[in-house]
Design an enzyme around this catalytic site. Structure first.
Site, mmCIF file in Angstrom:
data_model
loop_
_atom_site.group_PDB
_atom_site.id
_atom_site.type_symbol
_atom_site.label_atom_id
_atom_site.label_comp_id
_atom_site.label_asym_id
_atom_site.label_seq_id
_atom_site.Cartn_x
_atom_site.Cartn_y
_atom_site.Cartn_z
ATOM 1 N N HIS A 274 0.838 -1.205 0.000
ATOM 2 C CA HIS A 274 0.000 0.000 0.000
ATOM 3 C C HIS A 274 0.869 1.250 0.000
ATOM 4 O O HIS A 274 0.585 2.215 -0.693
ATOM 5 C CB HIS A 274 -0.918 0.014 1.227
ATOM 6 C CG HIS A 274 -2.029 -0.970 1.132
ATOM 7 N ND1 HIS A 274 -3.342 -0.609 1.010
ATOM 8 C CD2 HIS A 274 -2.017 -2.320 1.106
ATOM 9 C CE1 HIS A 274 -4.106 -1.693 0.932
ATOM 10 N NE2 HIS A 274 -3.304 -2.747 0.992
ATOM 11 N N GLU B 29 2.422 -5.377 -12.544
ATOM 12 C CA GLU B 29 3.827 -5.624 -12.910
ATOM 13 C C GLU B 29 3.896 -6.688 -14.003
ATOM 14 O O GLU B 29 4.654 -6.568 -14.968
ATOM 15 C CB GLU B 29 4.624 -6.064 -11.677
ATOM 16 C CG GLU B 29 4.833 -4.922 -10.688
ATOM 17 C CD GLU B 29 5.322 -5.378 -9.313
ATOM 18 O OE1 GLU B 29 5.756 -6.545 -9.175
ATOM 19 O OE2 GLU B 29 5.262 -4.563 -8.370
ATOM 20 N N ASP C 219 -6.279 5.987 1.507
ATOM 21 C CA ASP C 219 -6.272 4.639 0.949
ATOM 22 C C ASP C 219 -7.693 4.055 0.912
ATOM 23 O O ASP C 219 -8.616 4.634 1.483
ATOM 24 C CB ASP C 219 -5.354 3.772 1.835
ATOM 25 C CG ASP C 219 -4.711 2.640 1.071
ATOM 26 O OD1 ASP C 219 -5.358 2.097 0.157
ATOM 27 O OD2 ASP C 219 -3.567 2.281 1.398
ATOM 28 N N SER D 202 1.204 -7.038 -8.285
ATOM 29 C CA SER D 202 1.790 -8.130 -9.071
ATOM 30 C C SER D 202 1.123 -8.233 -10.440
ATOM 31 O O SER D 202 1.787 -8.492 -11.447
ATOM 32 C CB SER D 202 1.656 -9.459 -8.323
ATOM 33 O OG SER D 202 2.464 -9.413 -7.163
ATOM 34 N N ALA E 264 12.272 -12.515 -3.546
ATOM 35 C CA ALA E 264 13.028 -12.442 -4.802
ATOM 36 C C ALA E 264 12.718 -11.109 -5.488
ATOM 37 O O ALA E 264 11.692 -10.500 -5.211
ATOM 38 C CB ALA E 264 12.611 -13.592 -5.703
HETATM 39 N N1 UDP Z 1 7.534 -8.754 -4.236
HETATM 40 C C1 UDP Z 1 8.852 -8.960 -4.532
HETATM 41 N N2 UDP Z 1 9.419 -10.157 -4.211
HETATM 42 C C2 UDP Z 1 8.740 -11.173 -3.621
HETATM 43 C C3 UDP Z 1 7.376 -10.951 -3.326
HETATM 44 C C4 UDP Z 1 6.796 -9.740 -3.652
HETATM 45 O O1 UDP Z 1 9.533 -8.085 -5.085
HETATM 46 O O2 UDP Z 1 9.333 -12.233 -3.378
HETATM 47 C C5 UDP Z 1 6.928 -7.429 -4.551
HETATM 48 C C6 UDP Z 1 6.139 -7.456 -5.850
HETATM 49 O O3 UDP Z 1 6.976 -7.148 -6.938
HETATM 50 C C7 UDP Z 1 5.069 -6.394 -5.593
HETATM 51 C C8 UDP Z 1 4.840 -6.461 -4.099
HETATM 52 O O4 UDP Z 1 5.997 -7.081 -3.538
HETATM 53 O O5 UDP Z 1 5.565 -5.113 -5.925
HETATM 54 C C9 UDP Z 1 3.619 -7.289 -3.748
HETATM 55 O O6 UDP Z 1 2.502 -6.499 -3.927
HETATM 56 P P1 UDP Z 1 1.091 -7.134 -4.292
HETATM 57 O O7 UDP Z 1 0.100 -6.024 -4.305
HETATM 58 O O8 UDP Z 1 1.177 -7.926 -5.532
HETATM 59 O O9 UDP Z 1 0.809 -8.174 -3.146
HETATM 60 P P2 UDP Z 1 0.901 -8.151 -1.550
HETATM 61 O O10 UDP Z 1 2.252 -8.695 -1.206
HETATM 62 O O11 UDP Z 1 0.696 -6.727 -1.109
HETATM 63 O O12 UDP Z 1 -0.193 -9.094 -1.169
#
Ligand code: UDP
Length: 472
Positions: A16, A367, A116, A364, A342
């Site tokens: 967030h 991305e 938010d 995700s 990762a």
């Molecule tokens: N992310 C990452 N590596 C990991 C897991 C998550 O870089 O191993 C990053 C991903 O690229 C994204 C964020 O963490 O930017 C996850 O945000 P998302 O809204 O998809 O899910 P949340 O983790 O908030 O449920």
């Protein structure tokens, strides 16, 4: 006179906080630096979250003198709640007097307070101060549509939801609804509807999506179809708001996962990663391992373990404990199991990656599409089942998989193997890949000069600048 400031009020959790601050950076740039950004920090309920946010905040302030933070005093979180929607709404409501004091103490004009998605309890404070308030949907337009639609559904439907009508989407089965709408007897349901109702009081709704990704549902939102004919406040689709780090060229700085991808053929690897909080139990990891083994495909699998008691963050995966014996040896030439967080964006950007098995957090999804990657949705919590549904039936960028929501979202090996094959080599995979590539081009174009998100951000900057008021 001092430049007007936009006050951002992010909630806790990097998923967030980061997109909220990133919006601030984009507003600064696009306004030609006629605005500044003030981030009001409501200290996080856990030390881990607090330190992550402090670190991100320090970086943002160090990088730009027009971004500054104001920390309000810590408030202890509610001790009981029936779901995340209730927790965030009530906790933020407890912080509201402090946020009000912080905003009223600013000596420059305030262009707006941006809150938010489950933070509309702050609207009482902004209304008292006479300051415009904007809601920032860090999720999809489909989620915005559902929130706006929820007060209507609440009145029109008796009993638990079976199938929900959200204008602009095919009927949504109850099994795909966000957690807040799963059980109407819980207080968290009431808070979901409460927030949806209060969106109508905002000066605008900013959504982290782009018009080309969700055209039908956006049209339904803007035309008032989700709000029984009453048009909602102006909607600004300014996404995808993704902070993309510059690619690392120096070998010694490259992550081990990226170095491994260099050794793989182009468009050959399935990437499995389930968000910041994602982890697998040993029985589930065994099913994944069997599916990967039988599918014959190359893979990069982020496998993390259950959080330690009393914490929320997954632990590093103990591969000896989680994987079936012999799995790593058998798949050594075509797979990498990575037990820690990762660099997801760098991995998705790599030419060796062909598909993405994701928990469907909204960041995700954005991305994945930014890099033209089709998805295999494996949702877990919050609004992820709803996101998964829309990626398949509305956006056409993912293949469907049966996830047992009543059994901790368990997926058996045979079903996962089928879905992997469908994504990686089937006709369906080809179709969703083409659509994902189309969305990659569309997301880039949306942000370019004259593109849909570019223009929306422009309009938003103008509205913010014109609406600035002095509070002190
Ligand atoms: N992310 C990452 N590596 C990991 C897991 C998550 O870089 O191993 C990053 C991903 O690229 C994204 C964020 O963490 O930017 C996850 O945000 P998302 O809204 O998809 O899910 P949340 O983790 O908030 O449920």
């Amino acid at each position: 006179m001092a430049k007007p400031t936009v006050v951002l009020v992010p909630v806790w959790g990097i998923g967030h906080f980061v997109p909220m601050v990133e919006v601030g950076k984009r507003l600064l740039e696009r306004s030609g630096r006629r605005l500044t950004i003030t981030v009001v920090i409501m200290p996080a309920p856990t030390p881990k979250w607090a330190s992550e946010i402090d670190e991100q905040m320090r970086k943002a302030e160090a990088a730009d003198p027009d971004i500054r933070s104001v920390y309000v005093p810590f408030v202890a979180p509610p001790t009981d709640h029936s779901g995340i929607e209730e927790f965030v709404s009530r906790y933020v409501q407890m912080y509201a007097p402090h946020v009000k004091t912080a905003v009223s103490g600013l000596t420059c004009p305030v262009a707006a307070v941006v809150v938010d998605l489950f933070c509309t309890t702050l609207l009482d404070a902004t209304q008292d101060l006479g300051v415009p308030a904007y809601v920032y949907m860090i999720s999809s337009a489909a989620m915005c549509a559902l929130l706006l639609r929820s007060p209507g559904l609440d009145e029109e439907v008796d009993g638990e939801f079976v199938e929900v009508d959200v204008p602009g989407l095919p009927p949504v089965p109850a099994s795909c609804l966000p957690t807040g709408l799963e059980n109407r007897k819980l207080a968290t349901y009431d808070w979901f509807v409460y927030n949806g109702r209060r969106y109508m009081e905002a000066s605008g709704i900013i959504i982290n999506t782009f018009a080309e990704l969700e055209p039908r549902v956006l049209a339904a939102v803007v035309n008032g179809q989700c709000t029984r004919g009453i048009r909602p406040p102006p909607v600004y689709t300014i996404g995808p708001v993704i902070p993309v780090p510059p690619p690392t060229t120096a070998d010694e700085h490259e992550h081990e996962c990226v170095r491994w991808l260099h050794t793989q053929p182009p468009a050959s690897v399935l990437f499995l990663c389930f968000g910041g909080g994602g982890y697998s139990t040993a029985p589930q990891a065994h099913e994944i391992a069997h599916a990967l083994e039988r599918s014959g495909h190359r893979f990069l699998w982020v496998l993390r373990g259950r959080p330690a008691p009393g914490t929320k963050q997954p632990t590093d995966g103990d591969l000896g404990e989680l994987l079936p014996p012999g799995f790593l040896e058998k798949t050594r030439d075509r797979g990498l199991v990575w037990p820690k967080r990762a660099p997801q964006k760098q991995i998705l950007a790599h030419a060796a990656v062909r598909g993405f098995a994701t928990h469907c957090g909204w960041n995700s999804i954005l991305e994945s599409l930014w890099f033209g990657m089709p998805m295999l949705p494996w949702p877990d919590a919050a609004e992820q089942h709803y996101n998964a549904f829309t990626t398949v039936v509305s956006m056409g960028v993912a293949v469907a998989m049966n996830v047992d929501r009543n059994n901790n979202n368990f997926v058996e090996a045979a079903e996962l193997e089928r879905a992997i094959k469908a994504l990686m080599d089937g006709e369906e995979g080809k179709k969703v890949r083409e659509k994902a590539v189309e969305m990659k081009a569309a997301s880039l174009k949306a942000l370019e000069k004259g593109g849909s998100s570019y223009m929306a951000l422009q309009k938003l900057c103008e509205a913010l600048h014109d609406g600035a008021v002095l509070t002190s």
